[in-house]
Enzyme design. Structure first.
Site: not given
Length: 1129
Positions: A155, A627, A751, A792, A830, A963
């Site tokens: 990320h 994913r 989420e 999210d 997390r 995001r």
């Protein structure tokens, strides 16, 4: 404080060594700057830093006006700087902060503290558990069956280039070296010189990424973490755990036990990232196996030098002779074909990534999802590689060709009763609800004790003392009941690779063989015995011969991966390692040979570390998760049903979808025509699943469905997986040996707030579906994984409401899975910040609902936290210990639930109030989006080349499509950190106003969950600074109404501070963590000037958007603030 006092922060944290380190590194950087930028500019750097420090001290001393004036003076000087002076000043403060972070990390290991939180060692945790009433057997069982998987993700929150990360690691290593007390003055001076060189090189290196990293670049970064630190840290942890386990229970950690494993999303996470394609996933898998082969190659080379002895077991000598025959020129002498060096599973369709033997006709002959893959169990993807099948001769047996070596396994198994059992060899499973059911049996109760008191498991007798000691080592496999002589086991013996046969063909347990080896070591001490009983062949080096062949196969493996990455067709005849079992087989033979011949102390060194690495890292180092968003699968099936004239799948209700999916999955015919004209997006989904079918479980782990909202989302992926496997088998250009592997486990990701609330109903419907329940039982051995999204959910509802929804969802999921006899693994998504579920790991794990851990946990580590936690070997070792200890404590002594139903009711009320307040600002305030875009650098973050993924899922301007990571990142930069606390104050004030202040305090004292939530909110709020946040508004926000909105948010922050302090009873923020407060005070004199310069640079850049120098300056400020705040997104 009551029984949860230990969960609060420590105050006994000696800071002076840290201060000394910071002064040392800071002075060395000062010296470097004087040379690099000149004395005049250096004095400006010093002056600004002094102004910043004095302003902070005055504010802390409650002289707000004097502090404001000094801060204003600093801002005026910074605003007036020309850009060519501002850039080196920014760089200098950024480096000061990075060096401070390095010193803090080093000090945390030095003092056995992490971020000011008291952390216990393995030994202390084991001692406390035993003192708390846990039995030795329960402790041993929990440790050996524990399954923790840390999933590294790419990320976009890692702002530092990998080059700088490497230099930071070298500086940390030098700090550790300087700590040594035995250094001479010359050695210490040399270490200082090395630090000077590293810091100078750091200054002369460009901090900025000039282009966005590709997914392959991100994967390299993750694999670099393995190579840089985890490769050395994990064996140290296992060695530590094994030693403490033996000290506390008398039994060592089994060779094949691995409490911690690693996964990755780098190259597999395609949710909203068009840059991650099927080819990307294939290339990352090949790259992972190349690096794994290279790392194993280095270890084998070292072992070849170490294992120079020629005294070996008959088995090893036989294997060495086979190697010699194979290496000799070919002739017609009738040398038997190689068996021992190639492992071929018998009677099973074990998953491997790159070869196969199942034909299309065979697959279609029965139910493809059950008949062909029914003998694949949950351990295939959740347990250590190589011990997945309890079937004799199956994938768990590296010595699959035993009948040619020592007589048949069936003959040897009859003697198992008298030979003792593994020293705690972990059986993969013993039921749906437990990871293992190891029965324990004392050696004195084995065959022969009642008939003269001697056992037949060894050629020598043992006395009572030895028998008592060995009683703690003996563990019988499941199904072996300790009956009389000649009794056959009631179930196949697992893990034959860890049992050995003696020269009589009798099965020996690891502990029995070790006992014999120790006796042999004493027996072979005399040179006369060596002359009378030679075991080696003069001039031979059997271990080196065997390891030499292992080396050649590793080289072939590495070359094969190079050819695949280059797009070439690899050599089909090359002898390479396809599975972990093939690599383990010769190494285990060498290990037990050393023990058998009295070299156990050698076996327990580098060789054991290598074997444990193979069990933990496998041949891919980190298996990839895939994913994808649920709507992409819906679109695929919609195109199929419309093409076939069945209607629109997307428009069907849930009942009709499930009926259709169940019928198709239960049938034998393919659904998707070979020439199906998919759209580009749907074609990419199918290509990804086809690559997954080829790579299989050797390289891949799970398929995660983001934004899962219904049971059909999971069933849809199951159907598409099956169709992709059939496509692979049906392709005319597929190699003859290609086999599609069994399906990956499918993991729904819940989420948003509504999805978390509906998670129980979704899983209930899924587990009551007849096809899915049967599939879960036959393919995944009744193990279900569910992922929970912290990011999210927090962006959707605010931190307090999201935390409560996550807590309830876990309770519901645990309940529904137990109801259906399914073992649940929760996967926690997390982030690094509290706004995304981050915070000290031990507090987070130990505040989960009771029953939600039970020895199994998957958790993501993201962005900058990967480097922070695992970039330095010593820090990585401590972090791994924290993960393992925290899961063990949560398993053996689960956190207490709320004591009263009224607490749950109050949490429901506060959650509703908090969510309403949060959404009232973020979603319902019409000026908020405009204010957010002006008051933060959110729009400019896209220029910061920190990730391959776009900052938005869709090209809209609202918060919904943004995001969670840039959402948090932007607010962290302004020091408002809005997402972590917005709505909390209103909830606490509402409860207090209704006369429940004492109830809140009682909850804080006695409910670990609530205590953790409040402590984490307090921790992150102590990092916020309203002075800095107000400066962004004053300079960048021109609209009076938007300025009023910002002022209201800052006022809300102060009200939230008061509400939190009323609950905790602290006099000021951070009272429960004075060390963190002190660390923040040490960083702020460098962070504040960076924030001030960021404001001015944003102002200039928004009027000169094409000015590249201003862009570079902005990126430097973003890097600097991220370094100062220690986490970003």
């Amino acid at each position: 404080m009551t029984e949860h006092h230990e969960m609060h922060y420590a105050e006994d944290y000696p800071l002076q060594p840290l201060v000394d380190d910071c002064r040392l590194l800071g002075s060395l950087l000062d010296d470097c700057l004087r040379i690099e930028v000149g004395e005049e500019l250096f004095q400006k750097i010093e002056r600004i830093r002094t102004l910043s420090e004095c302003a902070q001290q005055l504010n802390s001393a409650h002289d707000k006006e004097a502090g404001r004036l000094l801060g204003q003076k600093m801002a005026e000087e910074l605003f007036a700087l020309p850009l060519d002076e501002a850039l080196p000043i920014l760089r200098a403060y950024g480096h000061y902060l990075n060096l401070t972070s390095i010193a803090e990390q080093h000090h945390s290991v030095r003092t056995s503290r992490m971020d000011g939180v008291p952390v216990k060692t393995v030994d202390e945790v084991f001692h406390d558990l035993l003192e708390g009433g846990v039995s030795e057997d329960e402790l041993y069982e929990a440790v050996t069956t524990q399954h923790v998987e840390i999933v590294l993700t790419a990320h976009p929150t890692q702002v530092n280039r990998r080059t700088l990360q490497h230099k930071h690691s070298r500086i940390a290593a030098q700090l550790a070296h300087i700590d040594r007390q035995d250094l001479t003055q010359e050695e210490r001076d040399h270490a200082i010189e090395e630090l000077i060189r590293e810091i100078t090189a750091l200054w002369q290196t460009d901090e900025l990424r000039r282009k966005k990293p590709t997914p392959l670049d991100e994967a390299r970064g993750g694999l670099h973490i393995v190579e840089q630190s985890l490769w050395s840290s994990l064996p140290k942890l296992l060695r530590r755990v094994s030693g403490v386990l033996k000290k506390r229970t008398g039994r060592e950690l089994p060779i094949d036990a691995c409490p911690i494993r690693f996964g990755s999303w780098m190259g597999g996470d395609r949710d909203g990232n068009p840059n991650v394609t099927a080819k990307t996933t294939h290339d990352v898998a090949c790259l992972s196996r190349w690096i794994a082969a290279d790392l194993y190659l280095k270890e084998v080379d070292a072992l070849r030098f170490e294992l120079s002895m020629n005294h070996a077991s008959d088995e090893v000598h036989h294997m060495a002779q086979e190697v010699t025959h194979r290496q000799a020129p070919s002739d017609d002498s009738g040398v038997p074909p190689r068996h021992s060096a190639v492992y071929i599973p018998v009677g099973t369709s074990a998953a491997n990534g790159l070869r196969a033997s199942v034909s299309n006709a065979e697959l279609l002959a029965g139910h493809p999802s059950e008949g062909m893959f029914g003998d694949f169990h949950g351990e295939d993807m959740m347990s250590p590689p190589g011990i997945s099948s309890p079937v004799a001769g199956g994938p768990s047996s590296p010595r699959a060709q035993w009948p040619q070596m020592r007589g048949s396994l069936a003959d040897a198994a009859a003697n198992a009763m008298a030979k003792g059992s593994p020293r705690g060899v972990a059986h993969p499973y013993s039921g749906a609800s437990s990871g293992s059911g190891l029965a324990q049996q004392a050696f004195g109760q084995q065959q022969g004790q009642g008939q003269g008191g001697t056992g037949t498991g060894s050629s020598t007798s043992i006395n009572g003392t030895e028998a008592a000691a060995l009683a703690k080592l003996q563990v019988l496999p499941p199904g072996v009941t300790g009956m009389g002589p000649g009794a056959a086991p009631t179930a196949p013996i697992p893990n034959q690779g860890l049992f050995r046969t003696d020269t009589a063909g009798k099965l020996m347990s690891p502990s029995a063989l070790k006992r014999r080896g120790l006796q042999a070591a004493a027996f072979h001490k005399t040179s006369m015995d060596a002359l009378m009983h030679p075991r080696g062949i003069a001039g031979s080096n059997p271990y080196r011969l065997i390891l030499g062949e292992v080396r050649q196969r590793l080289l072939a493996t590495r070359k094969r991966m190079e050819e695949l990455l280059a797009g070439h067709v690899p050599d089909a005849d090359a002898d390479w390692f396809e599975t972990e079992e093939q690599l383990l087989q010769p190494l285990l033979a060498c290990y037990w040979s050393l023990w058998e011949c009295g070299g156990g102390i050698i076996a327990e060194g580098r060789l054991l570390d290598l074997i444990r690495r193979i069990y933990c890292f496998g041949l891919s180092l980190m298996k990839l998760d895939l994913r994808q968003e649920s709507t992409r699968h819906t679109d695929c099936l919609n195109e199929v049903t419309e093409h076939l004239g069945l209607g629109s799948y997307a428009e069907w209700d849930e009942d009709k979808r499930l009926a259709f999916l169940s019928e198709e999955l239960g049938g034998r015919r393919p659904l998707i025509p070979p020439a199906m004209p998919f759209s580009p997006d749907c074609k990419e989904v199918m290509e990804t699943l086809k690559v997954a079918a080829v790579l299989g479980r050797q390289c891949l782990s799970a398929y995660v469905i983001s934004m899962a909202t219904r049971a059909s989302d999971v069933m849809a992926v199951e159907l598409l997986q099956r169709e992709a496997r059939l496509m692979v088998l049906g392709e005319s250009n597929a190699p003859q040996h290609l086999r599609a592997s069994p399906p990956l486990r499918v993991v729904p990701l819940f989420e948003t707030l509504s999805d978390l609330d509906a998670s129980r109903a979704v899983m209930e419907r899924l587990l009551t579906n007849e096809w899915y329940a049967n599939h879960l039982s036959t393919v995944h051995h009744n193990q279900q994984e569910v992922m929970l999204g912290y990011s999210d959910s927090g962006k959707d509802a605010g931190r307090l409401a999201a935390a409560w929804a996550l807590y309830k969802a876990q309770e519901d999921l645990v309940s529904v899975c137990k109801q259906h006899g399914v073992q649940l693994t929760l996967f926690h998504g997390r982030g690094g910040t509290v706004g995304r579920g981050g915070g000290p790991m031990q507090l987070a794990i130990q505040s989960q609902p009771p029953g939600s851990v039970e020895g199994r946990l998957r958790i993501t580590e993201q962005g900058e936290m990967v480097q922070a936690k695992f970039g330095v070997p010593s820090v990585a070792l401590r972090q791994l210990e924290i993960f393992s200890n925290s899961v063990l404590i949560a398993t053996m002594q689960p956190p207490k639930p709320p004591q009263h139903d009224s607490w749950r009711e109050l949490m429901e009320e506060m959650s509703a109030v908090s969510c309403k307040a949060y959404r009232g600002v973020v979603f319902n305030e019409p000026r908020f989006i405009s204010y957010f875009q002006k008051a933060t650098p959110q729009e400019e973050l896209g220029n910061l080349n920190i990730g391959s993924r776009p900052t938005r899922r869709k090209a809209t301007g609202d918060v919904t499509s943004l995001r969670a990571i840039p959402w948090i990142f932007a607010w962290t930069q302004t020091r408002l950190i809005l997402p972590a606390w917005l709505g909390v104050g209103e909830a606490l004030q509402a409860a207090t106003s209704s006369g429940k202040r004492e109830v809140l305090r009682d909850m804080y004292e006695h409910w670990p969950f609530f205590q953790s939530v409040v402590d984490l909110i307090e921790m992150v709020m102590s990092k916020a600074d309203m002075r800095i946040a107000a400066l962004y508004d004053a300079v960048l926000v021109q609209d009076p109404e938007e300025r009023a909105l910002g002022e209201g948010l800052r006022r809300s922050y102060m009200e939230t501070v008061s509400a939190v302090l009323a609950v905790t009873g602290h006099s000021r923020m951070g009272d429960n963590n004075p060390i963190l407060r002190r660390l923040i005070e040490m960083r702020n004199p460098h962070v504040d000037p960076i924030n001030v310069m960021q404001v001015e640079i944003l102002r200039r850049l928004r009027s000169q958007p094409d000015n590249q120098q201003l862009r570079d300056a902005l990126l430097l400020t973003i890097n600097g603030v991220a370094a100062g705040m220690r986490n970003t997104g």
